[in-house]
Design a protein around this motif. Structure first.
Motif, short mmCIF file in Angstrom:
data_model
loop_
_atom_site.label_atom_id
_atom_site.label_comp_id
_atom_site.label_asym_id
_atom_site.label_seq_id
_atom_site.Cartn_x
_atom_site.Cartn_y
_atom_site.Cartn_z
N ASP A 59 63.84 24.12 74.85
CA ASP A 59 63.07 24.96 73.94
C ASP A 59 63.03 26.41 74.40
O ASP A 59 63.00 27.33 73.58
N ARG A 96 57.96 27.58 68.88
CA ARG A 96 57.96 29.03 68.66
C ARG A 96 57.13 29.72 69.73
O ARG A 96 56.04 29.25 70.08
N GLN A 152 69.04 20.61 74.66
CA GLN A 152 67.95 20.77 73.69
C GLN A 152 66.71 21.41 74.32
O GLN A 152 65.57 21.00 74.08
N LYS A 165 54.17 24.33 69.35
CA LYS A 165 55.14 23.32 68.97
C LYS A 165 54.63 22.54 67.76
O LYS A 165 53.55 21.97 67.78
N LYS A 166 55.46 22.53 66.72
CA LYS A 166 55.15 21.78 65.50
C LYS A 166 56.33 20.88 65.22
O LYS A 166 57.44 21.35 64.97
N GLU A 167 56.08 19.59 65.28
CA GLU A 167 57.15 18.60 65.16
C GLU A 167 58.21 18.91 66.21
O GLU A 167 57.93 18.89 67.40
N ASN A 168 59.45 19.21 65.83
CA ASN A 168 60.51 19.48 66.82
C ASN A 168 60.81 20.96 66.97
O ASN A 168 61.79 21.33 67.63
N GLU A 169 59.97 21.80 66.41
CA GLU A 169 60.22 23.23 66.47
C GLU A 169 59.23 23.91 67.42
O GLU A 169 58.03 23.69 67.35
#
Length: 522
Positions: A190, A275, A188, A269-273
């Motif tokens: 990023d 970019r 997992q 990073k926003k919540e679990n995402e």
């Protein structure tokens, strides 16, 4: 919503260049090396909270300093000490890491506080990465960053079998695809950084072909893999800092720490995402920085040892001899240094024919005495020797390869064929031969330039001839397909530099003469 900047710093192909000292001419400052890079790296750490520092291979070989550290002392390797001091996060295995054999490489790895990564170098007959860690993971706040190490699979084509018998070299694209998927799905991660000791077949900017399709350089394929966010490359000593349309950073930072590659990722990073919002890729020149005082002090003692070792006089010379203009001094007529190397190889092996090249086309002047420093300047690589069996046609084809190196213009001026300057100057593949007589006519078409070939004044017959050459050439590298490991009948374990040193010590005098057994017409 949180935004952070992650800075990735990369060196590659440092080749043992720790200080700015020029080991051929001590009066020169090379304006590069890890002591200078250290100053820049420390400055980046002071400016940025999230820094990842990677070396991309070919670290421990390439200078007399590195050779001394690997062969002449049992002390902790000073190259490892420098990287440990700088808190490198990881290093990747390059092809030259294997030049000194498995035992010495294992020792270097065991001395390092950082991991050595390569997912595609595995224990013989298995899929288990030999050096343990195929990747490393580092967290920056809540962002999980992985570095996957990969190495050119072409090493068996160059390296002596005795140095690599414990390894298999699997395809880096296949292993890269497998491990990138694992890092994204299982770990997992990023962000995935692939650090590949290998280069490009096609320029990542212009898409122009820069090297042959052999499997040696597969960076273009790795660049296209889904899930790769940053690609660090090396091996070719080129300089690239590119951001693709898909916001993928691609770096190749040259050689000898002349540059440090930098990739700056702005990540949200926003919540679990996660970019990647912004990507900057650049190469920073190290000539702008002063050497780091701590590293200079750390290296002082061993630098003095190396200096004394290099200054040892091996033999006197019969008269002054120099290489000042390689084209006219060496490549258009036989030079005494080339004759001496070939004759030394023939003497050591008993082979009747030899070939070698000018490995570094720099100015070299020897007057009165030959030092170990001069030998390392003339022969900078830790090659060993091999004897191969070649036919008359093999010999002719090999000569035709070398005969394509030089061209002549309408005014009769000789210049280097541009094909031999991609991706960099490949003059180390221009072989010059002893034990045979031959003539090359540059006015003729490439492939038809060898107009005379004989041995002892007689035409070659249909038999098989034993030729001694470097382990590199014997493997068929450099476009010499008529060589190859299947044609090697005997190999020798001793380093070529040490053979040359032994010859000088034994003879006490170097008679710098050349018999001009070959000529070039233009």
């Amino acid at each position: 919503m949180k935004e952070i900047e992650i800075v990735i710093l990369a060196t590659s192909d440092v080749h043992g260049k720790m200080s700015a000292v020029n080991y051929v001419d001590k009066t020169k400052d090379d304006q590069k090396g890890m002591a200078k890079a250290a100053t820049y790296i420390q400055a980046e750490r002071n400016l940025n909270k999230h820094v990842l520092l990677i070396d991309n291979g070919d670290l421990i070989q390439g200078t007399p300093f590195a050779h001394y550290a690997m062969t002449e002392t049992e002390a902790l390797n000073p190259i490892v000490q420098v990287l440990d001091y700088l808190q490198y996060d990881a290093a990747v295995l390059g092809n030259h890491e294997f030049n000194y054999g498995k035992e010495r490489l294992d020792k270097v790895v065991s001395q390092s506080s950082f991991p050595w990564l390569s997912a595609n170098i595995v224990k013989k007959g298995t899929n288990e990465p030999y050096f343990g860690q195929p990747y490393m993971i580092k967290k920056f706040d809540d962002v999980k960053v992985a570095v996957l190490g990969l190495t050119t699979k072409y090493i068996p084509h160059w390296e002596a079998d005795r140095h690599i018998a414990a390894f298999d070299f699997l395809d880096p694209v296949d292993k890269g695809r497998e491990w990138v998927r694992f890092l994204k799905e299982e770990e997992q991660c990023d962000i995935v950084i692939v650090s590949y000791h290998g280069g490009f077949e096609y320029d990542p900017v212009t898409n122009k072909k820069i090297s042959e399709h052999t499997g040696e350089n597969q960076a273009n394929e790795l660049q296209a893999l889904e899930g790769v966010d940053v690609l660090l490359t090396g091996h070719q000593h080129l300089q690239y800092a590119v951001v693709t349309e898909g916001k993928k950073a691609v770096i190749q930072p040259g050689t000898q720490a002349e540059f440090v590659g930098k990739v700056a990722l702005t990540v949200r990073k926003k919540e679990n995402e996660v970019r990647i919002q912004k990507v900057i890729a650049e190469l920073l020149p190290m000539n702008l920085y002063m050497p780091d005082d701590t590293i200079t002090s750390m290296l002082k003692s061993i630098e003095l040892e190396v200096d004394e070792w290099l200054d040892e006089k091996m033999a006197t010379v019969s008269h002054r001899v120099a290489i000042e203009d390689p084209i006219h001094d060496v490549w258009l007529q036989e030079h005494p240094f080339i004759e001496w190397i070939n004759r030394t190889m023939m003497k050591h092996t008993g082979a009747a024919i030899a070939c070698t090249s000018l490995l570094r086309p720099d100015t070299l002047v020897i007057d009165k005495a030959v030092s170990r420093r001069d030998v390392h300047a003339l022969y900078p690589y830790p090659n060993s020797l091999a004897v191969v069996q070649l036919t008359r046609e093999d010999l002719r084809q090999a000569l035709e390869v070398s005969a394509s190196f030089l061209m002549v213009d309408a005014d009769g001026q000789v210049y280097i064929n541009s094909d031999w300057e991609r991706p960099r100057l490949l003059s180390y593949n221009y072989d010059m031969w002893e034990g045979i007589e031959y003539t090359i006519d540059l006015r003729r078409p490439i492939g038809e330039r060898v107009v005379d070939l004989s041995m002892g004044g007689e035409p070659l017959n249909n038999g098989v001839y034993e030729v001694v050459t470097s382990s590199y050439r014997a493997s068929g590298s450099g476009g010499y397909h008529m060589f190859g490991k299947d044609k090697i009948v005997k190999d020798y374990h001793q380093d070529m530099v040490e053979l040359l040193v032994e010859d000088l010590k034994r003879e006490q005098k170097l008679f710098v003469e050349a018999d001009q057994n070959w000529k070039v017409i233009y």
